[in-house]
Design an enzyme around this catalytic site. Sequence first.
Site, mmCIF file in Angstrom:
data_model
loop_
_atom_site.group_PDB
_atom_site.id
_atom_site.type_symbol
_atom_site.label_atom_id
_atom_site.label_comp_id
_atom_site.label_asym_id
_atom_site.label_seq_id
_atom_site.Cartn_x
_atom_site.Cartn_y
_atom_site.Cartn_z
ATOM 1 N N LEU A 178 0.867 -1.172 0.000
ATOM 2 C CA LEU A 178 0.000 0.000 0.000
ATOM 3 C C LEU A 178 0.906 1.224 0.000
ATOM 4 O O LEU A 178 1.986 1.206 0.615
ATOM 5 C CB LEU A 178 -0.908 0.033 1.241
ATOM 6 N N ASP A 179 0.475 2.290 -0.673
ATOM 7 C CA ASP A 179 1.249 3.519 -0.666
ATOM 8 C C ASP A 179 1.434 4.008 0.767
ATOM 9 O O ASP A 179 0.646 3.686 1.661
ATOM 10 C CB ASP A 179 0.545 4.609 -1.470
ATOM 11 N N LYS A 180 2.453 4.826 0.979
ATOM 12 C CA LYS A 180 2.753 5.324 2.322
ATOM 13 C C LYS A 180 1.549 6.036 2.945
ATOM 14 O O LYS A 180 1.292 5.894 4.149
ATOM 15 C CB LYS A 180 3.956 6.270 2.259
ATOM 16 N N HIS A 226 0.139 3.037 -8.122
ATOM 17 C CA HIS A 226 -0.795 4.134 -7.834
ATOM 18 C C HIS A 226 -2.063 4.034 -8.687
ATOM 19 O O HIS A 226 -2.619 5.057 -9.118
ATOM 20 C CB HIS A 226 -0.131 5.485 -8.078
#
Length: 251
Positions: free
Chosen positions: A105-107, A187
């Site tokens: 998962l993105d930050k 993304h």
Amino acid sequence: MALVRLDKALADQGMWSRKDVKALIRKGQVTVGGIPETDPGRKVDRDKDRVMVSGREIALKEHLYLMLHKPAGVVSATRDERERTVVDLVPPELKRPGLFPAGRLDKDTTGMMILTDDGDLAHRILSPRSHVPKTYIALLDRPVTEEMVRAFAAGIPLKGEGECLPAVLRPRGEREGEVTICEGMYHQIKRMFTVCGATVLALKRISMGALPLDPQLEEGACRELTGEELALLERRMPLDLGEIAQEKESN
């Protein structure tokens, strides 16, 4: 289940080294079936033998499967010199060698992640051929429109990567959308909404496969999966857009 050496079975839990285990055995701190064991090479059955160390029963699990509620600001990695990682969030009693996040998962993205030391399971749920669906809640800077819903259903082209597989987008409130995708481009959801003229302000993953995020699990916390939950994670989900929508509406 194949039998395994006692010292290996205990060392695999990540709480002691092989050397530590042998020392505990020499001190009479390890029992099998209530009887002190003196042989580190004694073969035990992970599923049947009751093993205790210093009076504490130890579950001799071959692999560990954790559900983590990832908070924002944490990176999906096993280690990082500058940032806190998802593995850093695992409490000492659940840590073991080889633990890693099955997927990313993105930050700044929150929600459900699976941490495990089982590479075979990770491959099964992450392989592009599996098309394991993942569902997110996206907060946007503008309302979700029917045009967006149709565009997601048709498959949105992303620069440099071609067209996404069809996805399900459902409005939730004025500026929220529930998105189900069956792939994991870089993304991806943020870029899909950008193509539609919207910006994602917050993103949270709420399910993987048929397994939902435990609503009682607080951000930053993790716990072991039950056998039933592990089966849900691996259960084949419908790939057809209409079938995905129908199953979601029936739950």
